[in-house]
Every structure is written in C-alpha cells, then in structure tokens.
Design an enzyme around this catalytic site. Structure first.
Site, PDB file in Angstrom:
ATOM      1  N   ASP A  95     -59.687 -80.821 -88.205  1.00 22.69           N
ATOM      2  CA  ASP A  95     -58.184 -80.630 -87.353  1.00 22.69           C
ATOM      3  C   ASP A  95     -57.132 -81.674 -88.160  1.00 22.69           C
ATOM      4  O   ASP A  95     -57.487 -82.654 -88.892  1.00 22.69           O
ATOM      5  CB  ASP A  95     -58.254 -80.869 -85.609  1.00 22.69           C
ATOM      6  CG  ASP A  95     -58.826 -81.948 -85.582  1.00 22.69           C
ATOM      7  OD1 ASP A  95     -59.113 -83.108 -86.429  1.00 22.69           O
ATOM      8  OD2 ASP A  95     -59.358 -82.141 -84.461  1.00 22.69           O
ATOM      9  N   GLY A  98     -53.374 -84.808 -85.252  1.00 24.34           N
ATOM     10  CA  GLY A  98     -52.404 -84.876 -84.381  1.00 24.34           C
ATOM     11  C   GLY A  98     -52.577 -84.871 -82.755  1.00 24.34           C
ATOM     12  O   GLY A  98     -52.111 -85.684 -82.132  1.00 24.34           O
ATOM     13  N   ASP A 149     -49.551 -82.297 -87.093  1.00 24.94           N
ATOM     14  CA  ASP A 149     -48.486 -81.517 -86.364  1.00 24.94           C
ATOM     15  C   ASP A 149     -48.229 -82.462 -85.198  1.00 24.94           C
ATOM     16  O   ASP A 149     -49.057 -83.783 -84.981  1.00 24.94           O
ATOM     17  CB  ASP A 149     -48.993 -80.269 -85.918  1.00 24.94           C
ATOM     18  CG  ASP A 149     -50.208 -80.555 -84.893  1.00 24.94           C
ATOM     19  OD1 ASP A 149     -51.099 -81.324 -85.529  1.00 24.94           O
ATOM     20  OD2 ASP A 149     -50.561 -79.532 -84.101  1.00 24.94           O
ATOM     21  N   GLN A 197     -46.329 -74.840 -83.469  1.00 29.44           N
ATOM     22  CA  GLN A 197     -46.087 -75.297 -82.176  1.00 29.44           C
ATOM     23  C   GLN A 197     -44.931 -74.831 -81.598  1.00 29.44           C
ATOM     24  O   GLN A 197     -44.224 -73.814 -82.024  1.00 29.44           O
ATOM     25  CB  GLN A 197     -45.888 -76.823 -82.589  1.00 29.44           C
ATOM     26  CG  GLN A 197     -47.299 -77.533 -83.040  1.00 29.44           C
ATOM     27  CD  GLN A 197     -48.108 -77.877 -81.728  1.00 29.44           C
ATOM     28  OE1 GLN A 197     -47.977 -77.419 -80.576  1.00 29.44           O
ATOM     29  NE2 GLN A 197     -49.312 -78.201 -82.223  1.00 29.44           N
ATOM     30  N   ASP A 274     -61.931 -72.382 -81.485  1.00 30.54           N
ATOM     31  CA  ASP A 274     -62.744 -73.399 -81.487  1.00 30.54           C
ATOM     32  C   ASP A 274     -62.722 -74.088 -79.945  1.00 30.54           C
ATOM     33  O   ASP A 274     -61.365 -73.831 -79.632  1.00 30.54           O
ATOM     34  CB  ASP A 274     -62.539 -74.691 -82.505  1.00 30.54           C
ATOM     35  CG  ASP A 274     -61.458 -75.273 -81.915  1.00 30.54           C
ATOM     36  OD1 ASP A 274     -60.205 -74.974 -82.207  1.00 30.54           O
ATOM     37  OD2 ASP A 274     -61.547 -76.395 -81.455  1.00 30.54           O
ATOM     38  N   CYS A 312     -80.579 -62.797 -73.580  1.00 30.87           N
ATOM     39  CA  CYS A 312     -80.478 -63.679 -74.552  1.00 30.87           C
ATOM     40  C   CYS A 312     -81.471 -63.954 -75.309  1.00 30.87           C
ATOM     41  O   CYS A 312     -82.754 -64.064 -74.567  1.00 30.87           O
ATOM     42  CB  CYS A 312     -79.740 -64.874 -74.139  1.00 30.87           C
ATOM     43  SG  CYS A 312     -79.666 -66.388 -75.362  1.00 30.87           S
ATOM     44  N   CYS A 314     -82.233 -66.666 -77.342  1.00 33.43           N
ATOM     45  CA  CYS A 314     -82.036 -67.993 -77.966  1.00 33.43           C
ATOM     46  C   CYS A 314     -83.422 -68.643 -77.540  1.00 33.43           C
ATOM     47  O   CYS A 314     -84.246 -68.202 -76.568  1.00 33.43           O
ATOM     48  CB  CYS A 314     -81.124 -68.646 -77.678  1.00 33.43           C
ATOM     49  SG  CYS A 314     -81.044 -69.465 -75.820  1.00 33.43           S
TER      50      CYS A 314
HETATM   51 ZN   LIG Z   1     -80.287 -68.151 -74.478  1.00 33.84          ZN
END
Ligand SMILES: [Zn+2]
Length: 379
Positions: A95, A98, A149, A197, A274, A312, A314
C-alpha cells in the site's frame, strides 16, 4: 506500458462484475481476488507454506509504512527484496503508506513536498513524498505499488475533501512521472496504481477518477473506504467511479469488507480487495462459516464435536472439533490463532472462488440474490 497484464475473461451481462486474470512476474492471479494482509511481512499465525501451498494464496498485501519504519527498506533491499526476505514465492502488493501516516502517526504535517510524520514506534521524524514512496516500494520489489495518497478521516467537509482530493491527484501525477522515469532507467515488471479519494462525495470521487484515468495507469485503487462511514455509502462511492475507471484495468477496493459484502463490491466492478478482518477476527475468536458467524467462546460449543464449518475442507475443519477450538481459545493457546486464521482466510478465498465461478457460468445475479438473503437471515 502495461507491465502487469490484466485480461478480462468473463463479464456478467446484468451487473458490472467480471472475472479476469492478472499476470504478474510472480504468477497469474484469478480475479476477483481477496488479498490477505501481511502488515509486517507476515500474516499473523500462518507460515508462508500455509498460505501458498495449503491455502493457495496467490497475492499478499504488505504495509509500506510499517516495513519502512522496521526493518527499513534498505535492509529489505540488501536482503534481496521483500519476496526473498520473507520467502514468499507469489505476488506482493504494497500500500502507499498514506493511510497509516494519517491514522497511526500522532503527528503529521502536510508540506509542499509530501507529508512529515513521527514514527508511532519511537517518535522519530520521517518524510514521505510521492517519489520516495515509489522508491521505497521498488526497494521492496513489490509487484504492485500504490501512489501516495491522503486518506481523510470521516466525516470531513466538502471543502476539505476537495482540497485533499486535489492533493492526492497531484501526488499521483508526481508518483506516476517518477515511476515511469525509474522504469525507463531499469525496466522491470511492476505496476503502480493511483488511488481514488474524495471522501463520501460522489462529485469529488468522479472528478478524482477522471483525473487519474488520464494517467493511463496499470490499475486503479479506490481508497478512503472503511473509515467509519455507513456501509451503503462505501458501495455508493465505488458506484460513483466505476464507469469512469477504464474497464480494461483492474480495480482495487482498499480495506473491504465483511464476507457478505464481497459479492456487492464485485457486482460494482471491483476485481481486488484486502481486509484485516478474517485474520484479526480469527484471533479474537470470531469465525466466518458458510452458516454465518461462530463466536467460539460461547459455552454452547464446549461439548460440540462437529467441525467448525461442515461445508469447509480446510485443515482446521477436517481435523478439529468446535469443542477443541473453544478449549484452545479459552486457554489462550497459540495454536488457536493459527487454526482460526487458516479457516477464516480459506472462507474468504472460497467465497471469491464461488463468485468467480458464478460470473463465468453466467449465474452471478442469482448468486448475489442468495448471498443477500443469507446475509439478511444472519442479521
Ligand atoms: Zn475451515
């Protein structure tokens, strides 16, 4: 001089959503994409192997301001750049610094050249200019750089927002000129995105986007969101600029959002996002599942043998029960942060994968309708 090439592969005929491919020197990224945040060149609680090999993260965000103060961009340059320093094989976006200068530093003063600020670590004085932040990010070797910025707080007057937006446009022009000179001296594949902006004023947002579009940049960021404004306003600000920013370039909405909002931003033409939420909330025991939020400390989970999220696959959900996760959390065990972060990031990546699939299979409007009704039910 497009050096990081963006390709639109499918467009939703009913919304502004599109699916694309972002080709970088560190791999090709399927968009829309969610980028986990590695503020200090690490996503807290996860190793780079967890992120790249296990979760399949293709692009990470790191913070220019934090890494500039510690360990410093010269150290990172000496260590072979940020990819090598942190042993990260995939793409990196940094980034502008700023946002942190304006939110973290106790003292900052805008000067003719840029902004002078005090380090939040030890009070030392530093200066960021549009040119110096490009040089710092080139020292990191970031694939995607952001132009300096000013991110005004919320709310501000129209008058201040206009003055600030004009400053951001001026800085973006300076950063762009400097970046092009640096690239002409030593060609390498990077991209520099200027940041739209204009606080919560659609007229200022449009004026800013028009001025920045003239730069012919490789991509465009929409900043100044998630600064405390009501959520519908953030979406309105994205809508205000969408038709001005070139369709052939990626658009990055900075710092958003909650799981239910991801599809809303994509519907408004956003390709990249993000947010610290999946990792920060994970450490605080707030887990995002396909059935809504789980606050793991609640007593009802103490003897719950089910996985955190049955939908899920994971590592956390395939190996551990809610009861065990709750036990780790209430005992203050480090492993909780690792398992919880791993799941929450997977949840975000899964949502982005579903969104991309829906766009390509032309069912995105239906996906959006389902996501909206699920989020209303979840309250
Ligand atoms: Zn998970």
């Amino acid at each position: 001089m497009t050096q990081i090439f963006f390709e639109v592969v499918a467009e939703c005929p009913h919304t502004r959503a599109r699916a694309g491919l972002l080709h970088t020197p560190h791999g090709t990224i399927e968009t829309p994409v969610f980028m986990p945040v590695g503020t200090q060149a690490t996503v807290k609680g996860l190793s780079q192997r967890d992120l790249a090999d296990d979760l399949g993260v293709k692009i990470l965000l790191a913070n220019t301001y934090h890494l500039y103060l510690r360990p410093g961009h010269e150290i990172i340059r000496q260590m072979g750049g940020l990819h090598r320093f942190m042993s990260w094989p995939n793409a990196l976006l940094t980034d502008s610094g700023g946002y942190q200068v304006f939110s973290l530093s106790g003292m900052r003063k805008i000067t003719g050249d840029g902004v002078v600020f005090r380090s939040h670590l030890n009070g030392d004085l530093h200066t960021f200019t549009p040119e110096s932040t490009v040089d710092v990010q080139l020292a990191y070797g970031s694939d995607i750089l952001m132009a300096l910025d000013e991110c005004p707080e919320y709310p501000v007057s129209h008058e201040y927002a206009r003055e600030s937006m004009h400053r951001t446009v001026g800085w973006a022009r300076q950063a762009d000129g400097h970046y092009r000179r640096r690239m002409a001296e030593s060609p390498a594949r990077h991209a520099l995105y200027p940041i739209v902006q204009g606080s919560m004023f659609p007229d200022l947002r449009r004026e800013c986007a028009t001025a920045l579009a003239d730069l012919g940049s490789d991509g465009y960021a929409i900043g100044g969101l998630s600064v405390g404004e009501p959520r519908p306003l953030s979406l309105e600000m994205v809508e205000a600029t969408e038709d001005i920013l070139p369709r052939s370039r990626p658009r990055y909405a900075m710092g958003v959002g909650m799981p239910a909002e991801l599809a809303e931003y994509v519907a408004r033409g956003v390709d990249m996002m993000d947010c610290v939420l999946p990792s920060r909330n994970a450490r605080n025991g707030c887990l995002f599942t396909s059935e809504g939020r789980v606050i793991i400390k609640h007593a009802r989970y103490k003897d719950d043998g089910r996985p955190l999220d049955e939908g899920c696959n994971c590592y956390t959900c395939t190996r551990y029960s809610r009861a065990y996760l709750r036990h780790l959390f209430v005992s203050g065990e480090i492993l909780f942060a690792a398992l919880a972060t791993r799941h929450n990031i997977r949840r975000y990546l899964d949502i982005m994968g579903e969104i991309r699939h829906a766009i390509i299979s032309l069912s995105f409007p239906e996906y959006l309708r389902c996501a909206r009704s699920a989020s209303l039910e979840a309250g």
